[in-house]
Scaffold this motif. Structure first.
Motif, short mmCIF file in Angstrom:
data_model
loop_
_atom_site.label_atom_id
_atom_site.label_comp_id
_atom_site.label_asym_id
_atom_site.label_seq_id
_atom_site.Cartn_x
_atom_site.Cartn_y
_atom_site.Cartn_z
N MET A 1 0.80 -1.19 0.00
CA MET A 1 0.00 0.00 0.00
C MET A 1 0.85 1.26 0.00
SD MET A 1 -3.46 -0.96 2.10
CE MET A 1 -3.03 0.02 3.48
N ALA A 2 2.09 1.20 0.42
CA ALA A 2 2.96 2.36 0.38
C ALA A 2 3.45 2.57 -1.05
CB ALA A 2 4.15 2.15 1.32
N ILE A 3 3.64 3.83 -1.41
CA ILE A 3 4.11 4.10 -2.76
C ILE A 3 5.63 4.02 -2.82
CG2 ILE A 3 2.12 5.57 -3.26
CD1 ILE A 3 4.02 7.99 -3.08
N ARG A 4 6.13 3.72 -4.01
CA ARG A 4 7.57 3.69 -4.27
C ARG A 4 7.86 4.90 -5.14
NH1 ARG A 4 11.41 1.34 -7.82
NH2 ARG A 4 13.24 0.63 -6.67
N LEU A 5 8.66 5.85 -4.63
CA LEU A 5 8.89 7.11 -5.33
C LEU A 5 9.38 6.91 -6.76
CD1 LEU A 5 10.46 9.41 -2.57
CD2 LEU A 5 8.18 9.51 -3.57
N GLU A 6 10.31 5.97 -6.97
CA GLU A 6 10.85 5.77 -8.33
C GLU A 6 9.76 5.33 -9.30
OE1 GLU A 6 15.35 4.70 -8.85
OE2 GLU A 6 14.37 3.18 -7.58
N ASP A 7 8.79 4.55 -8.82
CA ASP A 7 7.69 4.12 -9.69
C ASP A 7 6.66 5.23 -9.88
OD1 ASP A 7 8.91 1.64 -9.80
OD2 ASP A 7 7.61 0.76 -8.26
N GLU A 8 6.39 5.97 -8.82
CA GLU A 8 5.36 7.01 -8.86
C GLU A 8 5.81 8.24 -9.64
OE1 GLU A 8 1.45 8.13 -7.64
OE2 GLU A 8 2.47 6.24 -7.33
N TYR A 9 7.09 8.59 -9.55
CA TYR A 9 7.61 9.81 -10.16
C TYR A 9 8.91 9.53 -10.94
CZ TYR A 9 4.45 11.46 -6.57
OH TYR A 9 3.36 11.64 -5.76
N GLY A 11 12.08 9.65 -13.11
CA GLY A 11 12.87 10.77 -13.61
C GLY A 11 12.78 12.02 -12.75
N LYS A 12 12.01 11.96 -11.67
CA LYS A 12 11.84 13.16 -10.83
C LYS A 12 12.28 12.92 -9.38
CE LYS A 12 8.10 14.88 -13.63
NZ LYS A 12 7.75 16.25 -13.79
N VAL A 13 12.99 11.81 -9.17
CA VAL A 13 13.48 11.49 -7.83
C VAL A 13 14.92 10.99 -7.94
CG1 VAL A 13 11.19 10.87 -6.96
CG2 VAL A 13 12.66 9.10 -7.89
N GLU A 14 15.59 11.01 -6.81
CA GLU A 14 16.92 10.40 -6.76
C GLU A 14 16.72 8.89 -6.79
OE1 GLU A 14 19.80 11.99 -6.91
OE2 GLU A 14 18.73 13.91 -6.93
N PRO A 15 17.60 8.16 -7.48
CA PRO A 15 17.43 6.70 -7.54
C PRO A 15 17.60 6.03 -6.18
CG PRO A 15 19.49 7.38 -8.60
CD PRO A 15 18.76 8.63 -8.20
N ALA A 16 17.11 4.80 -6.10
CA ALA A 16 17.22 4.03 -4.86
C ALA A 16 18.67 3.93 -4.43
CB ALA A 16 16.64 2.64 -5.07
N TYR A 20 18.02 5.31 1.03
CA TYR A 20 16.62 5.47 0.61
C TYR A 20 16.29 4.40 -0.42
CZ TYR A 20 17.03 10.04 2.83
OH TYR A 20 17.23 11.06 3.73
N PRO A 21 15.94 3.19 0.02
CA PRO A 21 15.73 2.06 -0.90
C PRO A 21 14.60 2.25 -1.91
CG PRO A 21 15.90 1.30 1.38
CD PRO A 21 15.84 2.79 1.41
N GLN A 22 13.66 3.14 -1.66
CA GLN A 22 12.59 3.40 -2.62
C GLN A 22 12.78 4.71 -3.36
OE1 GLN A 22 11.58 1.83 0.53
NE2 GLN A 22 11.78 0.07 -0.82
N GLY A 23 13.97 5.29 -3.29
CA GLY A 23 14.24 6.57 -3.94
C GLY A 23 14.07 7.71 -2.96
N ALA A 24 14.61 8.87 -3.30
CA ALA A 24 14.55 10.04 -2.44
C ALA A 24 14.04 11.24 -3.23
CB ALA A 24 15.94 10.35 -1.87
N ALA A 25 13.43 12.18 -2.53
CA ALA A 25 12.95 13.40 -3.17
C ALA A 25 14.12 14.18 -3.75
CB ALA A 25 12.19 14.25 -2.16
N GLY A 36 12.26 18.16 -10.54
CA GLY A 36 12.12 17.88 -9.10
C GLY A 36 10.94 16.99 -8.80
N THR A 37 10.93 16.44 -7.60
CA THR A 37 9.85 15.58 -7.14
C THR A 37 8.63 16.46 -6.84
OG1 THR A 37 11.50 14.18 -6.08
CG2 THR A 37 9.20 13.83 -5.45
N PRO A 38 7.49 16.18 -7.49
CA PRO A 38 6.30 17.00 -7.21
C PRO A 38 5.71 16.68 -5.84
CG PRO A 38 5.77 15.24 -8.76
CD PRO A 38 7.25 15.16 -8.49
#
Length: 155
Positions: A1-9, A11-16, A20-25, A36-38
């Protein structure tokens, strides 16, 4: 149920990474360039959902005062969920779900002789002499609490 930043955004986040295993803002490179991360509802609500679930699970109602590093209702809720509230030795003795090898801590010094401010390992009865301090008989459970005394919790 938690989102994964790399999948959700993409090209707009730092890679895993390990940190930050799911990516960083990530901030934009140049204002308005879209790199940038929206700050979107899905991402914001993911964090709000965790915080609200934490308070609900702990039976806490938001105080209306923002959390700080010195006073955090979210941290208090988390600690209440992972550590049972055994504020006196009497409370610990009344807790019938203790098993050998469990660890418990008393919160500390509410009244004289309450065993407060100590950490106890639950051990087999007869391990030590009951002195109402370093070893405490847990009334008919076949267990004792073996005390390890401390002045402060070190994290």
């Amino acid at each position: 149920m938690a989102i994964r930043l790399e999948d959700e955004y993409p090209g707009k986040v730092e890679p895993a990474s390990d940190a930050y295993p799911q990516g960083a803002a990530r901030n934009v490179t140049v204002s308005g360039d879209g790199t940038g991360t929206p700050l979107e509802a899905a991402w914001f609500n993911d964090n709000l959902g965790f915080q609200q679930a934490l308070l609900a699970a702990a039976g806490a109602t938001p105080s209306g005062v923002p959390d700080t590093a010195e006073e955090s209702q979210y941290l208090d809720a988390l600690l209440s969920l992972i550590t049972p509230d055994l504020d006196t030795v009497a409370t610990m003795i009344a807790n019938t779900s203790l098993s050998e090898g469990d660890w418990v801590g008393t919160q500390g010094y509410h009244t004289a002789g309450d065993g407060g401010g100590n950490c106890y390992e639950i051990v087999a009865a007869g391990t030590g002499t009951d002195d109402s301090g370093s070893y405490i008989d847990l009334s008919g459970t076949g267990l004792q609490a073996k005390g390890l005394f401390f002045d402060a919790i070190v994290r």
